[in-house]
Design a protein around this motif. Structure first.
Motif, PDB file in Angstrom:
ATOM      1  N   PHE A 107      16.545  12.362 -16.342  1.00  0.00           N
ATOM      2  CA  PHE A 107      16.696  11.591 -15.110  1.00  0.00           C
ATOM      3  C   PHE A 107      15.299  11.206 -14.636  1.00  0.00           C
ATOM      4  CE2 PHE A 107      20.252  14.665 -15.233  1.00  0.00           C
ATOM      5  CZ  PHE A 107      21.254  13.749 -15.506  1.00  0.00           C
ATOM      6  N   PRO A 108      14.965   9.918 -14.671  1.00  0.00           N
ATOM      7  CA  PRO A 108      13.566   9.537 -14.440  1.00  0.00           C
ATOM      8  C   PRO A 108      13.082   9.800 -13.016  1.00  0.00           C
ATOM      9  CG  PRO A 108      14.941   7.588 -14.717  1.00  0.00           C
ATOM     10  CD  PRO A 108      15.805   8.768 -15.017  1.00  0.00           C
TER      11      PRO A 108
ATOM     12  N   ASP B 114       6.028  19.917 -12.541  1.00  0.00           N
ATOM     13  CA  ASP B 114       6.283  19.054 -11.401  1.00  0.00           C
ATOM     14  C   ASP B 114       5.922  17.597 -11.661  1.00  0.00           C
ATOM     15  OD1 ASP B 114       7.316  21.079  -9.584  1.00  0.00           O
ATOM     16  OD2 ASP B 114       5.306  21.944  -9.751  1.00  0.00           O
ATOM     17  N   ALA B 115       5.821  17.250 -12.948  1.00  0.00           N
ATOM     18  CA  ALA B 115       5.520  15.865 -13.304  1.00  0.00           C
ATOM     19  C   ALA B 115       6.815  15.081 -13.482  1.00  0.00           C
ATOM     20  CB  ALA B 115       4.715  15.831 -14.602  1.00  0.00           C
ATOM     21  N   LEU B 116       6.728  13.771 -13.239  1.00  0.00           N
ATOM     22  CA  LEU B 116       7.874  12.903 -13.477  1.00  0.00           C
ATOM     23  C   LEU B 116       7.905  12.522 -14.964  1.00  0.00           C
ATOM     24  CD1 LEU B 116       7.650  10.540 -10.380  1.00  0.00           C
ATOM     25  CD2 LEU B 116       9.532  12.084 -10.898  1.00  0.00           C
ATOM     26  N   PRO B 117       9.102  12.277 -15.509  1.00  0.00           N
ATOM     27  CA  PRO B 117       9.200  11.971 -16.940  1.00  0.00           C
ATOM     28  C   PRO B 117       8.298  10.817 -17.394  1.00  0.00           C
ATOM     29  CG  PRO B 117      11.375  12.385 -16.068  1.00  0.00           C
ATOM     30  CD  PRO B 117      10.429  12.422 -14.906  1.00  0.00           C
ATOM     31  N   ARG B 118       8.070   9.829 -16.522  1.00  0.00           N
ATOM     32  CA  ARG B 118       7.286   8.683 -16.986  1.00  0.00           C
ATOM     33  C   ARG B 118       5.847   9.053 -17.351  1.00  0.00           C
ATOM     34  NH1 ARG B 118       3.867   6.453 -12.806  1.00  0.00           N
ATOM     35  NH2 ARG B 118       4.498   7.324 -10.807  1.00  0.00           N
ATOM     36  N   THR B 119       5.389  10.204 -16.896  1.00  0.00           N
ATOM     37  CA  THR B 119       4.026  10.606 -17.213  1.00  0.00           C
ATOM     38  C   THR B 119       3.960  11.454 -18.486  1.00  0.00           C
ATOM     39  OG1 THR B 119       4.151  12.616 -15.902  1.00  0.00           O
ATOM     40  CG2 THR B 119       3.435  10.638 -14.753  1.00  0.00           C
ATOM     41  N   LEU B 120       5.105  11.716 -19.124  1.00  0.00           N
ATOM     42  CA  LEU B 120       5.120  12.584 -20.303  1.00  0.00           C
ATOM     43  C   LEU B 120       5.120  11.764 -21.592  1.00  0.00           C
ATOM     44  CD1 LEU B 120       7.918  15.129 -19.273  1.00  0.00           C
ATOM     45  CD2 LEU B 120       5.480  15.289 -18.815  1.00  0.00           C
TER      46      LEU B 120
ATOM     47  N   ASN C 222       8.929   5.127  -7.129  1.00  0.00           N
ATOM     48  CA  ASN C 222       7.710   5.282  -7.925  1.00  0.00           C
ATOM     49  C   ASN C 222       7.956   6.049  -9.223  1.00  0.00           C
ATOM     50  OD1 ASN C 222       7.983   7.869  -6.964  1.00  0.00           O
ATOM     51  ND2 ASN C 222       5.788   8.190  -6.732  1.00  0.00           N
ATOM     52  N   TRP C 223       9.206   6.472  -9.428  1.00  0.00           N
ATOM     53  CA  TRP C 223       9.535   7.150 -10.672  1.00  0.00           C
ATOM     54  C   TRP C 223       9.765   6.176 -11.812  1.00  0.00           C
ATOM     55  CZ3 TRP C 223      14.271   5.277 -11.970  1.00  0.00           C
ATOM     56  CH2 TRP C 223      15.113   4.870 -10.923  1.00  0.00           C
ATOM     57  N   GLN C 224       9.857   4.891 -11.492  1.00  0.00           N
ATOM     58  CA  GLN C 224      10.166   3.918 -12.541  1.00  0.00           C
ATOM     59  C   GLN C 224       9.043   3.812 -13.557  1.00  0.00           C
ATOM     60  OE1 GLN C 224      11.302   0.640  -9.821  1.00  0.00           O
ATOM     61  NE2 GLN C 224      12.976   0.376 -11.263  1.00  0.00           N
TER      62      GLN C 224
END
Ligand SMILES: Nc1ncnc2c1ncn2[C@@H]1O[C@H](COP(=O)(O)OP(=O)(O)O)[C@@H](O)[C@H]1O
Ligand SMILES: [Mg+2]
Lengths: 253, 269
Positions: free
Chosen positions: A86-87, A127-133, B264-266
């Motif tokens: 879940f992004p 605690d990172a969001l998936p888009r940074t992985l 901002n998660w996009q």
């Protein structure tokens, strides 16, 4: 543990039907690690969706511990071909998702999520969001998320398909290590012959048009599987057998 | 249990630097220059004898309208109408859009009407609204409501329809039932679309407002300009125009800010 009994599945086309699975039968023992390998379009994902309870077969039935699969259940964890994280949720929140739906109290939820985040080595990215992985990290997060609800069966659909070769080898070793310590029944789908042989105690080879099982090859190599084993003649022989089963399939007229 | 670190990987996708600089002048520097130039050209036309008021004249009138409280009253009247219509429109559009995306029957029943009314400019509804609802606040708010509803309902519906099926499946295999899937997957996944719909809806509400006030009102920016027109009071018209532009821009920025914060998660924008 898992019994697939003469399962058939067809998808309607404009004025025809596409037979994705035709008369597929297979049983998987408790704590067995089975890989399914085959060319793309041979119905691997369809078969996994049936086991996951996301699709229902048109013919035959699929059973888990003797009862018919009618929908998704907490006994079966699924890792999808696309990471399906879940992004908008952090790694931690993703891993906690299944625990939340199961109504696990927040304290315990946090502890269990942390345990599996550590297990897959994402401690620094909790605690990172998936888009940074990176791709491999996303896949490890998906693995942690599936493990967290403690399913007795893991269904994995080409989980390492999108990561680079080096990372892939590490992820394979890590998966086996985790499996040997916390035994589960694993059905692992891949189109990579080496991967299929390296991981499994049995390799199921499928063919397309119609989607079916053509051969089941026993891999009588000992666990733990090591790098030396990967380079051994015994491994190469098995690999070659699986290779020819996959790539020299006689087309059905 | 052992932890096997995968060392070969690194994080990717560090956020790109937004403010792109050119020869050391920041972007807002060029914006500022552009505004100054624009006002200069306006002043030039006014000096050249065209029948438009010079900037100082407009500034002076603006000061007067502020001092006697007219401008504040007009702005409040206009904002009140827009916000009332906009909030009502969005509040109805979001559930309707979700129902349309979630249930094929609802979509089948509602979509023809939404598509039909979308082709009619909200302004064209004004005569009908005035006949049916009189000349009070109701027809004005109704027309604004309609404008924002139509913009937002389509966006919400498209957001819901476009939710990645694998995310829904991922939630299902993690034990989520319909209610949870809706609240924890469908709503956040369609949030970017909803916010874009809200921005379009607000723009469309604001555009409709002024015209609605031109018809029949005792207060408001549109009304003020309409009455100024009768007396060839160009400075007042300019003050009205500038107020409408500035307020519209401010409201859009507020929503844009909310959009950035909430989505901002996009992966990319
Ligand atoms: N929902 C669907 N509708 C129509 N055809 C489908 C659908 N899902 C899969 N198929 C078709 O079934 C075949 C098998 O698909 P899949 O199980 O995804 O194969 P694999 O995972 O082995 O590549 C493919 O040719 C695909 O086009
Ligand atoms: Mg597939």
């Amino acid at each position: 543990m898992i019994a697939i009994d003469r399962v058939g599945k067809a998808f309607p086309l404009k004025n025809d039907r596409f037979v994705a699975l035709d008369d597929v039968s297979l049983s998987v023992a408790e704590n067995e690690f089975v890989t399914i390998v085959g060319p793309s379009g041979c119905g691997k994902t369809t078969l996994m969706n049936i086991l996951a309870g996301l699709e229902t077969p048109d013919a035959g039935q699929a059973l888990v511990r003797g009862s018919k699969i009618t929908g998704p259940g907490p006994d079966r964890g699924v890792i999808f071909q696309q990471y399906a994280l879940f992004p908008w949720l952090t790694v931690r929140k993703n891993v906690e998702f299944g625990l939340r739906t199961a109504g696990v109290p927040s304290r315990e939820r946090r502890d269990r999520a942390q345990h599996f985040i550590d297990l897959v080595g994402l401690h620094d990215f909790a605690d990172a969001l998936p888009r940074t992985l990176s791709g491999g990290m996303k896949q490890r997060c998906a693995i942690a998320r599936a493990y967290a609800v403690n399913p007795s069966i893991l269904l994995m659909d080409e989980p390492f398909g999108a990561v680079d070769a080096l990372t892939r080898v590490r992820l394979q070793e890590q998966l086996l290590q985790t499996w040997s310590q916390e035994k589960r029944t694993v059905v692992f789908i891949t189109h990579d012959v080496d991967e299929a042989v390296f991981l499994a105690s049995r390799v199921v080879v499928m063919a397309a048009r119609p989607g079916r099982i053509v051969e089941v090859i026993d891999v009588d190599l000992p666990y733990p599987r090591t790098e030396e084993l990967r380079l051994s003649p015994a491994f190469t022989a098995l690999r070659n057998r699986v290779w020819s089963a996959v790539y020299h399939q006689e087309p059905v007229a | 249990m052992t932890v096997v670190q995968v060392g070969a990987e690194t994080t990717t996708g560090s956020p790109p630097t937004e403010e792109r600089r050119r020869r050391g002048v920041p972007k807002w520097g060029w914006n500022g220059l552009s505004v100054v130039l624009g006002i200069g050209i306006w002043w030039g036309f006014s000096l050249a004898g065209y029948d438009i008021p010079a900037p100082p004249e407009v500034l002076k009138r603006g000061g007067e309208l502020i001092a006697d409280g007219t401008l504040a009253d007009d702005v409040l009247a206009s904002l009140g109408r827009v916000l009332a219509g906009f909030v009502l429109g969005v509040a109805l559009a979001i559930p309707v859009g979700f129902l349309m995306g979630w249930y094929g029957i609802v979509r089948g029943l509602i979509e023809p009407w939404v598509q039909f009314f979308r082709t009619i400019p909200p302004l064209a509804i004004i005569p009908l609204a005035v006949v049916l609802m009189g000349i009070g606040e109701t027809p004005k708010i109704f027309v604004i409501f309609l404008a924002s509803f139509l913009a937002c309902v389509i966006a919400t519906f498209q957001g819901v329809v476009g939710v990645d099926k694998t995310l829904i499946n991922a939630a299902r295999v993690l034990g989520a039932k319909d209610g949870t899937i809706f609240a924890r997957v469908v709503v956040p996944a369609s949030m970017p679309f909803i916010l874009v719909g809200m921005r379009v809806g607000l723009g469309s509400s604001w555009a409709t407002l002024v015209a609605a006030e031109l018809i029949a009102a005792q207060q408001g920016l549109g009304y003020r300009m309409q009455s100024a027109q009768l007396y060839y009071d160009l400075p007042t018209i300019f003050v009205g125009l500038i107020s409408i532009g500035v307020l519209g821009l401010l409201m859009d920025r507020v929503l844009l800010f909310a959009e950035r914060r909430l989505t901002n998660w996009q992966e990319r924008r």
